[in-house]
Design an enzyme around this catalytic site. Structure first.
Site, PDB file in Angstrom:
ATOM      1  N   PHE A 126      10.508  -6.958  -6.864  1.00 38.33           N
ATOM      2  CA  PHE A 126       9.243  -6.228  -7.013  1.00 38.33           C
ATOM      3  C   PHE A 126       9.185  -5.622  -8.421  1.00 38.33           C
ATOM      4  O   PHE A 126      10.181  -5.090  -8.899  1.00 38.33           O
ATOM      5  CB  PHE A 126       9.188  -5.131  -5.945  1.00 38.33           C
ATOM      6  CG  PHE A 126       7.841  -4.499  -5.797  1.00 38.33           C
ATOM      7  CD1 PHE A 126       6.869  -5.088  -5.002  1.00 38.33           C
ATOM      8  CD2 PHE A 126       7.544  -3.314  -6.454  1.00 38.33           C
ATOM      9  CE1 PHE A 126       5.614  -4.498  -4.864  1.00 38.33           C
ATOM     10  CE2 PHE A 126       6.285  -2.725  -6.315  1.00 38.33           C
ATOM     11  CZ  PHE A 126       5.325  -3.316  -5.520  1.00 38.33           C
ATOM     12  N   ASP A 197      16.550  -2.212  -1.476  1.00 35.70           N
ATOM     13  CA  ASP A 197      15.198  -1.680  -1.339  1.00 35.70           C
ATOM     14  C   ASP A 197      14.644  -2.185   0.000  1.00 35.70           C
ATOM     15  O   ASP A 197      14.560  -3.400   0.222  1.00 35.70           O
ATOM     16  CB  ASP A 197      14.324  -2.149  -2.508  1.00 35.70           C
ATOM     17  CG  ASP A 197      12.970  -1.463  -2.518  1.00 35.70           C
ATOM     18  OD1 ASP A 197      12.440  -1.181  -1.419  1.00 35.70           O
ATOM     19  OD2 ASP A 197      12.431  -1.219  -3.615  1.00 35.70           O
ATOM     20  N   TYR A 222       4.619   4.361   2.849  1.00 37.96           N
ATOM     21  CA  TYR A 222       3.197   4.080   3.134  1.00 37.96           C
ATOM     22  C   TYR A 222       2.922   2.660   3.605  1.00 37.96           C
ATOM     23  O   TYR A 222       1.781   2.278   3.784  1.00 37.96           O
ATOM     24  CB  TYR A 222       2.313   4.409   1.922  1.00 37.96           C
ATOM     25  CG  TYR A 222       2.741   3.792   0.610  1.00 37.96           C
ATOM     26  CD1 TYR A 222       2.474   2.467   0.331  1.00 37.96           C
ATOM     27  CD2 TYR A 222       3.400   4.550  -0.351  1.00 37.96           C
ATOM     28  CE1 TYR A 222       2.861   1.897  -0.860  1.00 37.96           C
ATOM     29  CE2 TYR A 222       3.806   3.996  -1.553  1.00 37.96           C
ATOM     30  CZ  TYR A 222       3.530   2.663  -1.801  1.00 37.96           C
ATOM     31  OH  TYR A 222       3.928   2.106  -2.986  1.00 37.96           O
ATOM     32  N   LYS A 223       3.980   1.841   3.802  1.00 40.86           N
ATOM     33  CA  LYS A 223       3.749   0.468   4.263  1.00 40.86           C
ATOM     34  C   LYS A 223       3.892   0.442   5.787  1.00 40.86           C
ATOM     35  O   LYS A 223       3.060   1.006   6.474  1.00 40.86           O
ATOM     36  CB  LYS A 223       4.705  -0.475   3.532  1.00 40.86           C
ATOM     37  CG  LYS A 223       4.359  -0.516   2.038  1.00 40.86           C
ATOM     38  CD  LYS A 223       5.323  -1.303   1.192  1.00 40.86           C
ATOM     39  CE  LYS A 223       4.847  -1.276  -0.259  1.00 40.86           C
ATOM     40  NZ  LYS A 223       5.881  -1.732  -1.189  1.00 40.86           N
ATOM     41  N   ARG A 371      -1.351 -13.213   0.918  1.00 44.01           N
ATOM     42  CA  ARG A 371      -0.312 -12.570   1.726  1.00 44.01           C
ATOM     43  C   ARG A 371      -0.938 -11.884   2.945  1.00 44.01           C
ATOM     44  O   ARG A 371      -1.911 -11.148   2.828  1.00 44.01           O
ATOM     45  CB  ARG A 371       0.398 -11.552   0.836  1.00 44.01           C
ATOM     46  CG  ARG A 371       1.704 -11.070   1.392  1.00 44.01           C
ATOM     47  CD  ARG A 371       2.391 -10.183   0.391  1.00 44.01           C
ATOM     48  NE  ARG A 371       1.636  -8.958   0.172  1.00 44.01           N
ATOM     49  CZ  ARG A 371       2.185  -7.820  -0.273  1.00 44.01           C
ATOM     50  NH1 ARG A 371       3.464  -7.771  -0.573  1.00 44.01           N
ATOM     51  NH2 ARG A 371       1.438  -6.755  -0.435  1.00 44.01           N
TER      52      ARG A 371
HETATM   53  C1  LIG Z   1       5.938  -1.126  -2.304  1.00 41.19           C
HETATM   54  C2  LIG Z   1       7.209  -1.259  -3.055  1.00 41.19           C
HETATM   55  C3  LIG Z   1       7.564  -0.294  -4.004  1.00 41.19           C
HETATM   56  C4  LIG Z   1       6.621   0.831  -4.296  1.00 41.19           C
HETATM   57  O1  LIG Z   1       7.078   1.724  -5.238  1.00 41.19           O
HETATM   58  P1  LIG Z   1       6.201   3.014  -5.562  1.00 41.19           P
HETATM   59  O2  LIG Z   1       7.103   3.855  -6.360  1.00 41.19           O
HETATM   60  O3  LIG Z   1       5.784   3.602  -4.258  1.00 41.19           O
HETATM   61  O4  LIG Z   1       5.006   2.576  -6.306  1.00 41.19           O
HETATM   62  C5  LIG Z   1       8.773  -0.454  -4.653  1.00 41.19           C
HETATM   63  N1  LIG Z   1       9.593  -1.495  -4.376  1.00 41.19           N
HETATM   64  C6  LIG Z   1       9.273  -2.432  -3.468  1.00 41.19           C
HETATM   65  C7  LIG Z   1      10.201  -3.569  -3.180  1.00 41.19           C
HETATM   66  C8  LIG Z   1       8.068  -2.350  -2.782  1.00 41.19           C
HETATM   67  O5  LIG Z   1       7.730  -3.277  -1.899  1.00 41.19           O
END
Ligand SMILES: *Cc1c(COP(=O)(O)O)cnc(C)c1O
Length: 412
Positions: A126, A197, A222-223, A371
């Site tokens: 990511f 992660d 938030y997911k 997706r």
């Molecule tokens: C959604 C997501 C993030 C989000 O990071 P934020 O700091 O909340 O913007 C980070 N890493 C992964 C793998 C994600 O899927």
């Protein structure tokens, strides 16, 4: 035999988790397949927020840090998340964002392996994970290397210089799940620390950090956890490492005695040292409240439904999208697939926009991935049927090929 809409309705009628959908305030006429980007709103959260805002903030004012238990909210929330990721309650804290927690943990990891100067992460991780790793490596004068996220490449890239291997458990583009146990063991065999992660894992599939002997982990609120836009994230540090960990954002909430107002920083014993500053109370209250949805639900049951939903999606895609330039980019083996199905099409962006205009909300990830997140808490089998048929009809009719769908918005 082709699958009919009635077959899908029958699957919903038999679904032991079907009742959970009623706990979410989903709009009518929307099929929401983007809970892996922003989870839906649990119905009970607005009234909790009203209380927090009007009674606790409005009437209670500063007293609410003690009287309404605000000061303990990060711990209470972490306790709920710990159960979902196979961690002890003393190993998880809710604070900051995933990006910030990654930074804290990566720097802490490099310090724990002071003789080593390499930070290893995966190609295609990511974006923020890669960017934060670049920032941490820069700051520490370390080198960042990227490796293909498969076992043999990872083993070949590990060595006596690697301090930490940082990977994302479920790939955000394809939904591929990496083997947490095997990769963690490989990192340990090379003397490196392992950071995972869990942003696309927790709340949708089983994670057992303690069992896999993971050292460090971060994840998003938030997911699949439905904490609301920009909800605070979490950080995990294995019990055996907590008292050695020194994180760089030495704010007062990570101090041993924040309210002693001492001149010098002394890190708190235990996981509290991963905190930095005052928590965003309103967002934290929303996340804490949202997590109640998981209270009586087993992760195994969620995973079983999630696999059934994504199997159905792929079968329907095979049956109905042939000849439309669409390929399935997620693993076909459900045990290797997270709670999403990704398709590939050259005109993916515009197709997703046209689908949204038709009430089917998925998202697009550059360069060509459509997706669809299948949150087992609230997505129905019939939603999958309707969504795949909508994809077929949007492409077949060329409906996506209009300026209003081709124009790129800021957030995709
Ligand atoms: C959604 C997501 C993030 C989000 O990071 P934020 O700091 O909340 O913007 C980070 N890493 C992964 C793998 C994600 O899927």
């Amino acid at each position: 035999m082709t699958i009919t809409r009635e077959d899908c309705l029958a699957l919903d009628a038999r679904d032991p988790l079907a009742g959970l959908r009623g706990r979410f305030a989903l709009p009518d006429n929307v099929i929401y397949l983007d809970g892996n980007s922003l989870g839906a709103l649990p119905r009970h959260v607005p009234s909790r927020m009203r209380t927090v805002v009007e009674d606790e903030w409005g009437a209670g004012l500063i007293r609410s840090w003690n009287d309404a238990g605000w000061i303990e909210a990060a711990h209470r929330t972490a306790e709920k998340i710990a159960r979902l990721i196979g961690a002890g309650v003393d190993e998880v804290i809710v604070a900051d964002s995933t990006s910030v927690n990654l930074f804290k943990l990566l720097v802490a990891a490099m310090r724990l392996r002071a003789g080593r100067d390499l930070l290893l992460t995966s190609i295609g991780n990511f974006p923020t994970d890669a960017y934060i790793a670049q920032g941490a490596a820069d700051l520490l004068g370390a080198e960042l290397r990227f490796v293909e996220p498969d076992m043999s490449s990872v083993v070949a890239a590990l060595g006596s210089r690697v301090a930490v291997l940082a990977m994302t458990h479920v790939d955000y583009r394809t939904g591929r799940i990496l083997s947490m146990h095997e990769i963690t063991a490989a990192a340990h065999a090379a003397g490196a620390l392992m950071l995972w992660d869990l942003s696309h894992s927790a709340g949708a599939l089983e994670v057992d950090l303690d069992d896999a002997s993971v050292d460090l982990a971060v994840g998003c609120g938030y997911k699949y956890l439905n904490g609301g836009p920009g909800a605070p994230a979490y950080a995990y540090v294995a019990r055996r490492l907590i008292d050695q960990v020194r994180q760089p954002l030495s704010g007062w909430f990570g101090h041993a005695e924040p309210f002693a107002f001492a001149a010098d920083y002394v890190s708190a014993p235990g996981i509290d040292r991963m905190q930095c500053g005052t928590p965003p109370m309103l967002s934290l209250a929303a996340l804490e409240s949202a997590l109640e949805v998981f209270d009586d639900v087993s992760v195994a049951a969620l995973r079983a439904k999630s696999m059934a939903l994504s199997d159905l999606f792929i079968r329907l895609a095979d049956e109905t999208l042939e000849g439309l330039g669409v390929t399935v980019e997620s693993p076909r083996d459900a045990s290797l697939r997270g709670s999403q199905v990704s398709l590939k099409h050259v005109d993916g962006y515009a197709i997703v926009q046209a689908l949204i205009a038709n009430g089917v909300i998925g998202d697009f990830r550059a360069p060509d991935i459509l997706r669809f997140g299948l949150t087992p808490l609230y997505v129905r089998f019939v939603d999958v049927f309707d969504a795949v048929h909508a994809i077929g009809s949007v492409i077949r009719r060329g409906e996506w090929n209009q300026p209003r769908f081709l124009w790129r918005k800021t957030v995709t």
